[in-house]
Scaffold this motif. Structure first.
Motif, PDB file in Angstrom:
ATOM      1  N   LEU A  16       1.977   3.513 -10.020  1.00 21.74           N
ATOM      2  CA  LEU A  16       1.038   4.116  -9.070  1.00 21.74           C
ATOM      3  C   LEU A  16      -0.378   3.673  -9.402  1.00 21.74           C
ATOM      4  N   LEU A  17      -1.102   3.198  -8.387  1.00 17.56           N
ATOM      5  CA  LEU A  17      -2.457   2.695  -8.589  1.00 17.56           C
ATOM      6  C   LEU A  17      -3.399   3.281  -7.544  1.00 17.56           C
ATOM      7  N   PRO A  18      -4.631   3.621  -7.950  1.00 17.82           N
ATOM      8  CA  PRO A  18      -5.638   3.946  -6.934  1.00 17.82           C
ATOM      9  C   PRO A  18      -5.768   2.782  -5.955  1.00 17.82           C
ATOM     10  N   GLN A  19      -6.058   3.097  -4.707  1.00 16.15           N
ATOM     11  CA  GLN A  19      -6.032   2.047  -3.681  1.00 16.15           C
ATOM     12  C   GLN A  19      -7.024   0.919  -3.970  1.00 16.15           C
TER      13      GLN A  19
ATOM     14  N   CYS B  80       2.326   0.542  -5.793  1.00 14.48           N
ATOM     15  CA  CYS B  80       1.640   0.934  -4.565  1.00 14.48           C
ATOM     16  C   CYS B  80       0.677   2.079  -4.839  1.00 14.48           C
ATOM     17  N   SER B  81      -0.027   2.491  -3.776  1.00 15.35           N
ATOM     18  CA  SER B  81      -0.965   3.610  -3.858  1.00 15.35           C
ATOM     19  C   SER B  81      -0.426   4.877  -3.208  1.00 15.35           C
ATOM     20  N   TYR B  82       0.384   4.725  -2.175  1.00 10.56           N
ATOM     21  CA  TYR B  82       0.874   5.889  -1.431  1.00 10.56           C
ATOM     22  C   TYR B  82       2.391   5.821  -1.268  1.00 10.56           C
TER      23      TYR B  82
ATOM     24  N   LEU C  69      -5.576  -1.244  -6.722  1.00 13.36           N
ATOM     25  CA  LEU C  69      -4.519  -2.110  -6.199  1.00 13.36           C
ATOM     26  C   LEU C  69      -5.114  -3.318  -5.496  1.00 13.36           C
TER      27      LEU C  69
ATOM     28  N   ASN D 291       0.814  -1.207   0.000  1.00  9.39           N
ATOM     29  CA  ASN D 291       0.000   0.000   0.000  1.00  9.39           C
ATOM     30  C   ASN D 291       0.848   1.257   0.000  1.00  9.39           C
ATOM     31  N   ASN D 292       1.979   1.238   0.712  1.00  8.76           N
ATOM     32  CA  ASN D 292       2.831   2.427   0.771  1.00  8.76           C
ATOM     33  C   ASN D 292       4.296   2.031   0.808  1.00  8.76           C
TER      34      ASN D 292
END
Length: 224
Positions: A100-103, A76-78, A106, A53-54
């Motif tokens: 980079l992917l929207p959460q 990841c998203s963040y 992902l 996620n990060n």
């Protein structure tokens, strides 16, 4: 007799190689397998693709892998959060790739990887740079992006309790990316706070069945 318990963190991460794709659970500070990440760092493997996620903060968790320049690509998203200095430094040096992917995207790509789904259309990212190079389609007047499933060679996860068959129960917010990542990796490795006897876990409360778990190791108490 099925017994997925290994004695040490070092045994838990054996076999991870240069270039592997590694999913790492966690959201914010919850459900992050810090001890498995440290064991991975000590392997000194290189060119890893990390799905998480990060990107970690300060010198902790995934940030320690970035600091030691073990990661070739981050999905990841963040990637940027308060204290994520190592990702920013590597990115400015052009020393790391970022997808980079929207959460939600992902999460669904990981779930699709575990479920054997070939892909899915989502409205998230349509008409933005996140859709560059991806198939798009207009359905019922709305634009969608085709996203592919995500799988990994290894997943490093954290749960609250487990038994020798690998059945898992999570602690509150620790049930974030961990359950879906368990289904989407060739080898799933889990650190738990407590290992219990067979039958002690309420079958109705088990979130991850042991069929998805390959190795289970008990966390060392008092160590982050």
């Amino acid at each position: 007799m099925i017994n997925k318990i290994v004695a040490t963190l070092q045994q838990a991460v054996e076999g991870i190689r240069d270039g592997d794709t590694v999913m790492i659970g966690g959201f914010g500070n919850s459900g992050i397998p810090y001890q498995l990440i440290e064991a991975l760092r000590q392997l000194k493997v290189r060119d890893l693709v990390i799905v998480s996620n990060n990107a970690g903060v300060r010198e902790e968790g995934i940030a320690s892998l970035l600091r030691d320049r073990m990661v070739r690509k981050l999905i990841c998203s963040y990637p940027r959060s308060n204290g994520s200095v190592w990702f920013e430094r590597l990115y400015e040096e052009d020393a790391i790739e970022l997808e980079l992917l929207p959460q939600g995207t992902l999460s669904e790509r990981i779930r699709a990887g575990g479920a054997g789904i070939g892909g899915f259309f989502t409205r998230a990212g349509y008409g933005t740079a996140l859709a560059d190079g991806k198939e798009t389609r207009v359905i019922d007047g709305h634009g969608y992006v085709l996203e592919s499933p995500l799988r990994a060679d290894v997943a490093l996860l954290k749960a609250d309790r487990g038994d020798r068959w690998g059945n898992l129960i999570y602690n509150t917010a620790g049930r974030n990316f961990n359950p879906i990542m368990a289904t989407a990796a060739t080898t799933t490795v889990v650190e738990v706070a407590e290992i219990v006897e067979l039958g002690e876990l309420d079958p109705e409360a088990i979130v991850t069945p042991g069929i998805f778990v390959n190795r289970l190791v008990q966390r060392t108490a008092g160590i982050p």
